[in-house]
Design an enzyme around this catalytic site. Structure first.
Site, PDB file in Angstrom:
ATOM      1  N   ASN A  48       1.018  -1.580   0.232  1.00 31.81           N
ATOM      2  CA  ASN A  48       0.263  -0.253  -0.017  1.00 31.81           C
ATOM      3  C   ASN A  48       0.874   1.237   0.004  1.00 31.81           C
ATOM      4  O   ASN A  48       1.699   1.702   1.083  1.00 31.81           O
ATOM      5  CB  ASN A  48      -1.003  -0.314   1.037  1.00 31.81           C
ATOM      6  CG  ASN A  48      -1.690   1.507   1.182  1.00 31.81           C
ATOM      7  OD1 ASN A  48      -1.496   1.919   0.066  1.00 31.81           O
ATOM      8  ND2 ASN A  48      -3.019   1.229   2.017  1.00 31.81           N
ATOM      9  N   TRP A  49       1.118   2.067  -0.864  1.00 29.06           N
ATOM     10  CA  TRP A  49       2.601   2.856  -1.232  1.00 29.06           C
ATOM     11  C   TRP A  49       1.532   4.108  -0.585  1.00 29.06           C
ATOM     12  O   TRP A  49       1.974   5.090  -0.643  1.00 29.06           O
ATOM     13  CB  TRP A  49       2.298   3.190  -2.693  1.00 29.06           C
ATOM     14  CG  TRP A  49       3.458   2.162  -3.227  1.00 29.06           C
ATOM     15  CD1 TRP A  49       3.752   0.679  -3.034  1.00 29.06           C
ATOM     16  CD2 TRP A  49       3.387   2.186  -4.900  1.00 29.06           C
ATOM     17  NE1 TRP A  49       3.714   0.813  -4.122  1.00 29.06           N
ATOM     18  CE2 TRP A  49       4.287   1.592  -5.194  1.00 29.06           C
ATOM     19  CE3 TRP A  49       3.228   3.963  -5.959  1.00 29.06           C
ATOM     20  CZ2 TRP A  49       4.997   1.271  -6.095  1.00 29.06           C
ATOM     21  CZ3 TRP A  49       3.794   2.704  -6.983  1.00 29.06           C
ATOM     22  CH2 TRP A  49       4.249   1.985  -7.552  1.00 29.06           C
ATOM     23  N   LYS A  50       0.591   4.565   0.058  1.00 25.98           N
ATOM     24  CA  LYS A  50      -0.109   5.153   0.289  1.00 25.98           C
ATOM     25  C   LYS A  50      -0.733   6.732  -0.668  1.00 25.98           C
ATOM     26  O   LYS A  50       0.014   6.720  -1.737  1.00 25.98           O
ATOM     27  CB  LYS A  50      -0.121   5.550   2.204  1.00 25.98           C
ATOM     28  CG  LYS A  50      -0.109   4.384   3.044  1.00 25.98           C
ATOM     29  CD  LYS A  50       0.125   4.520   4.176  1.00 25.98           C
ATOM     30  CE  LYS A  50      -0.528   3.552   4.521  1.00 25.98           C
ATOM     31  NZ  LYS A  50      -0.011   3.335   5.931  1.00 25.98           N
ATOM     32  N   HIS A  54      -9.289   1.408   4.751  1.00 25.67           N
ATOM     33  CA  HIS A  54      -7.719   1.007   5.845  1.00 25.67           C
ATOM     34  C   HIS A  54      -8.437   2.203   6.949  1.00 25.67           C
ATOM     35  O   HIS A  54      -9.588   2.538   6.862  1.00 25.67           O
ATOM     36  CB  HIS A  54      -7.167   1.963   5.288  1.00 25.67           C
ATOM     37  CG  HIS A  54      -5.956   2.118   5.377  1.00 25.67           C
ATOM     38  ND1 HIS A  54      -5.639   3.098   6.304  1.00 25.67           N
ATOM     39  CD2 HIS A  54      -4.862   1.170   5.394  1.00 25.67           C
ATOM     40  CE1 HIS A  54      -3.639   2.254   7.053  1.00 25.67           C
ATOM     41  NE2 HIS A  54      -3.677   1.447   5.678  1.00 25.67           N
ATOM     42  N   GLU A  97      -6.732   4.954   7.711  1.00 31.88           N
ATOM     43  CA  GLU A  97      -6.023   6.394   7.358  1.00 31.88           C
ATOM     44  C   GLU A  97      -7.777   6.891   6.901  1.00 31.88           C
ATOM     45  O   GLU A  97      -8.236   7.854   6.731  1.00 31.88           O
ATOM     46  CB  GLU A  97      -5.153   6.671   6.816  1.00 31.88           C
ATOM     47  CG  GLU A  97      -4.025   6.404   7.678  1.00 31.88           C
ATOM     48  CD  GLU A  97      -3.230   5.536   7.033  1.00 31.88           C
ATOM     49  OE1 GLU A  97      -3.120   5.501   5.378  1.00 31.88           O
ATOM     50  OE2 GLU A  97      -1.890   5.117   7.131  1.00 31.88           O
ATOM     51  N   GLU A 142      -4.918  -4.796  10.637  1.00 26.66           N
ATOM     52  CA  GLU A 142      -4.078  -4.077  10.769  1.00 26.66           C
ATOM     53  C   GLU A 142      -4.372  -3.096  11.851  1.00 26.66           C
ATOM     54  O   GLU A 142      -4.682  -1.756  12.123  1.00 26.66           O
ATOM     55  CB  GLU A 142      -4.285  -2.962   9.937  1.00 26.66           C
ATOM     56  CG  GLU A 142      -3.721  -3.768   8.587  1.00 26.66           C
ATOM     57  CD  GLU A 142      -2.977  -2.218   7.282  1.00 26.66           C
ATOM     58  OE1 GLU A 142      -2.299  -2.527   6.852  1.00 26.66           O
ATOM     59  OE2 GLU A 142      -4.191  -1.312   7.024  1.00 26.66           O
ATOM     60  N   GLY A 177       2.566   1.958  10.998  1.00 29.78           N
ATOM     61  CA  GLY A 177       3.770   3.186  10.324  1.00 29.78           C
ATOM     62  C   GLY A 177       4.169   3.995  12.110  1.00 29.78           C
ATOM     63  O   GLY A 177       5.160   4.690  11.700  1.00 29.78           O
ATOM     64  N   SER A 206       3.761  -1.659  10.611  1.00 34.09           N
ATOM     65  CA  SER A 206       5.175  -1.635  10.054  1.00 34.09           C
ATOM     66  C   SER A 206       5.808  -2.391  10.459  1.00 34.09           C
ATOM     67  O   SER A 206       7.063  -3.676  11.290  1.00 34.09           O
ATOM     68  CB  SER A 206       5.654  -1.684  11.912  1.00 34.09           C
ATOM     69  OG  SER A 206       4.696  -0.448  12.555  1.00 34.09           O
ATOM     70  N   GLY A 244       3.001  -1.299   4.310  1.00 32.15           N
ATOM     71  CA  GLY A 244       3.250   0.297   4.005  1.00 32.15           C
ATOM     72  C   GLY A 244       4.464   0.418   3.906  1.00 32.15           C
ATOM     73  O   GLY A 244       4.701   0.516   2.892  1.00 32.15           O
ATOM     74  N   GLY A 245       5.264   1.247   4.494  1.00 29.19           N
ATOM     75  CA  GLY A 245       6.343   2.169   3.863  1.00 29.19           C
ATOM     76  C   GLY A 245       7.455   1.024   3.507  1.00 29.19           C
ATOM     77  O   GLY A 245       7.942   1.406   3.015  1.00 29.19           O
TER      78      GLY A 245
END
Ligand code: 13P
Length: 253
Positions: A9-11, A98, A100, A170, A176, A216, A237-238
């Site tokens: 997930n590149w966000k 998600h 977010e 998640e 993150g 993470s 993610g990251g």
């Protein structure tokens, strides 16, 4: 045998040039180095989808996904993107719910149920996210909380529809933050979620649904996290923004 899946997930990261470069690095490495039994999904921002989709086409191991969609077919919804549009650029998956989106865009379980419906109706597969805040984790009511997210957004589906759902657990406190859930915490929740699915659809059916962990996840902890018998992969993610890290996570299986 349920599918092993690793999705990135590149966000809201990477401009188009950077996105194309990242995707081509990943696709090449996945084709050369990754076992056939892992499904890899890239979820770049909307405006990169077509370009990244072109790179993915022909790979056979990597698939295209979006990070969201609108719950309506089409019409006067300025700034929104429909499932039909996603389909037209080659998307096969859509991340829904998600944390977010739930937090910053106030997406409720009810809205998400509508998004799930339209994604399935158009023949795409939802990657449905669920997870609890630190507060709920500390209160100890996390299994009930996450089960309710699943019940309210997914339990109106029949088996034929539900077999196209991928679930991503998640925990919000792990997203993150650099602090991942321990492999025991992830396995406990995944097993509880599978139990919850079994209570509705039977255990044989629940055994076929892939449940991914997100929060993470990185090359250094992926192997341990994925070792849980109910952990079928990750939503990253990251670490999905660096080709080598992402591919190392995929190779942790
Ligand atoms: P991080 O891997 O950056 O913690 O993000 C997880 C996530 O939100 C994936 O959807």
């Amino acid at each position: 045998m349920r599918k092993k899946i690793v999705a990135g997930n590149w966000k809201m990261n990477k401009n188009l040039r950077e996105g194309i470069s990242l995707a081509s690095e990943i696709v090449n490495m996945v084709d050369d180095e990754v076992m056939d039994d892992v499904t890899v999904i890239l979820n770049p921002p909307y405006i990169h989808l077509e370009s990244v989709g072109k790179l993915i086409r022909g790979s056979g191991k990597t698939y295209l996904g979006a990070q969201n969609c609108n719950e309506n077919d089409s019409g006067a919804f300025t700034g929104e993107v429909s499932v039909e549009m996603l389909k037209s650029v080659g998307c096969e998956y859509v991340i829904l719910g998600h944390s977010e989106r739930r937090e910053f865009f106030k997406e409720s379980n009810e809205i998400l149920a509508r998004k799930v419906d339209i994604v399935l109706e158009k023949g795409l597969k939802p990657i449905f996210c669920c997870g609890e805040s630190l507060d709920i984790r500390e209160k100890g009511t996390y299994v009930a909380y996450v089960s309710k997210q699943i019940t309210e957004s997914l339990f109106h589906l029949d088996k034929e529809q539900f077999k196209n759902i991928v679930i991503a657990y998640e925990p919000i406190w792990a997203i993150g933050t650099g602090v991942n859930a321990s492999s025991e915490q992830a396995q406990e929740m995944h097993a509880s979620l599978r139990q919850h699915l079994a209570s509705k659809f039977g255990s044989e059916f629940a055994d076929e649904i892939s449940i991914l962990y997100g929060g993470s996840c990185k090359p250094s902890n992926a192997k341990e996290l994925f070792a849980g018998p109910d952990v079928d992969g990750g939503l990253i993610g990251g670490a999905s923004l660096k080709a080598k890290d992402f591919v190392d996570i995929i190779k942790s299986f």
